[in-house]
Scaffold this motif. Structure first.
Motif, PDB file in Angstrom:
ATOM      1  N   GLU A  13       0.839  -1.187   0.000  1.00 12.16           N
ATOM      2  CA  GLU A  13       0.000   0.000   0.000  1.00 12.16           C
ATOM      3  C   GLU A  13       0.875   1.237   0.000  1.00 12.16           C
ATOM      4  O   GLU A  13       1.981   1.221   0.525  1.00 12.16           O
ATOM      5  N   ARG A  15       1.615   4.772   1.547  1.00 12.54           N
ATOM      6  CA  ARG A  15       1.378   5.422   2.829  1.00 12.54           C
ATOM      7  C   ARG A  15       2.097   6.756   2.855  1.00 12.54           C
ATOM      8  O   ARG A  15       3.006   7.005   2.065  1.00 12.54           O
ATOM      9  N   VAL A  27       1.520  -4.002   4.261  1.00 10.12           N
ATOM     10  CA  VAL A  27       0.546  -3.907   5.336  1.00 10.12           C
ATOM     11  C   VAL A  27      -0.101  -5.273   5.510  1.00 10.12           C
ATOM     12  O   VAL A  27      -0.565  -5.879   4.537  1.00 10.12           O
ATOM     13  N   TYR A  29      -3.087  -7.483   7.187  1.00 10.81           N
ATOM     14  CA  TYR A  29      -4.438  -7.421   7.724  1.00 10.81           C
ATOM     15  C   TYR A  29      -4.765  -8.755   8.391  1.00 10.81           C
ATOM     16  O   TYR A  29      -4.535  -9.806   7.802  1.00 10.81           O
ATOM     17  N   LYS A  44      -4.592  -4.259  11.787  1.00  7.77           N
ATOM     18  CA  LYS A  44      -3.699  -4.098  10.653  1.00  7.77           C
ATOM     19  C   LYS A  44      -2.426  -3.420  11.132  1.00  7.77           C
ATOM     20  O   LYS A  44      -2.456  -2.530  11.974  1.00  7.77           O
ATOM     21  N   TYR A  45      -1.304  -3.901  10.613  1.00  5.14           N
ATOM     22  CA  TYR A  45      -0.014  -3.360  11.012  1.00  5.14           C
ATOM     23  C   TYR A  45       0.928  -3.403   9.823  1.00  5.14           C
ATOM     24  O   TYR A  45       0.660  -4.042   8.819  1.00  5.14           O
ATOM     25  N   ARG A  46       2.028  -2.652   9.942  1.00  8.98           N
ATOM     26  CA  ARG A  46       3.015  -2.617   8.879  1.00  8.98           C
ATOM     27  C   ARG A  46       4.400  -2.802   9.471  1.00  8.98           C
ATOM     28  O   ARG A  46       4.634  -2.545  10.656  1.00  8.98           O
ATOM     29  N   ASP A  55       1.751   0.064  14.185  1.00  9.13           N
ATOM     30  CA  ASP A  55       0.332   0.106  13.900  1.00  9.13           C
ATOM     31  C   ASP A  55       0.090   1.063  12.740  1.00  9.13           C
ATOM     32  O   ASP A  55       0.826   2.031  12.555  1.00  9.13           O
ATOM     33  N   CYS A  56      -0.932   0.839  11.951  1.00  3.67           N
ATOM     34  CA  CYS A  56      -1.201   1.671  10.775  1.00  3.67           C
ATOM     35  C   CYS A  56      -1.883   2.988  11.127  1.00  3.67           C
ATOM     36  O   CYS A  56      -2.097   3.810  10.242  1.00  3.67           O
ATOM     37  N   SER A  57      -2.203   3.237  12.357  1.00  2.01           N
ATOM     38  CA  SER A  57      -2.879   4.484  12.701  1.00  2.01           C
ATOM     39  C   SER A  57      -1.930   5.673  12.747  1.00  2.01           C
ATOM     40  O   SER A  57      -2.384   6.812  12.772  1.00  2.01           O
ATOM     41  N   CYS A  59       0.128   6.604  10.324  1.00  2.00           N
ATOM     42  CA  CYS A  59       0.359   7.193   9.004  1.00  2.00           C
ATOM     43  C   CYS A  59      -0.965   7.240   8.239  1.00  2.00           C
ATOM     44  O   CYS A  59      -1.800   6.366   8.375  1.00  2.00           O
ATOM     45  N   ILE A  61      -3.244   7.323   4.749  1.00  2.00           N
ATOM     46  CA  ILE A  61      -3.145   6.724   3.428  1.00  2.00           C
ATOM     47  C   ILE A  61      -2.967   7.791   2.349  1.00  2.00           C
ATOM     48  O   ILE A  61      -2.121   7.676   1.486  1.00  2.00           O
TER      49      ILE A  61
END
Length: 63
Positions: A13, A15, A27, A29, A44-46, A55-57, A59, A61
């Motif tokens: 993805e 980011r 990423v 899921y 969801k994490y990267r 954690d994806c929070s 950054c 999208i």
């Protein structure tokens, strides 16, 4: 074989973060599935370039 399960899926993805700017990240899921159809995302994490898991929070999208 049950009807309800948990499935992990990884995809690329785009980011954006303030420190790095725009970048591509893998990423992962973790989704709850019913009859192999995903219906709810549990987490969801990267993974960063240095191997840390974030954690994806932190950054956005699109910016």
């Amino acid at each position: 074989m049950g009807l309800i399960g948990v499935q992990r899926r990884t995809k690329q993805e785009k980011r954006f973060s303030d420190e790095m700017g725009m970048f591509n990240a893998k990423v992962t899921y973790i989704q709850k599935t019913f009859a192999s159809i995903p219906y709810k995302t549990l987490h969801k994490y990267r993974e960063t370039y240095y191997g840390k898991v974030k954690d994806c929070s932190d950054c956005v999208i699109s910016h």
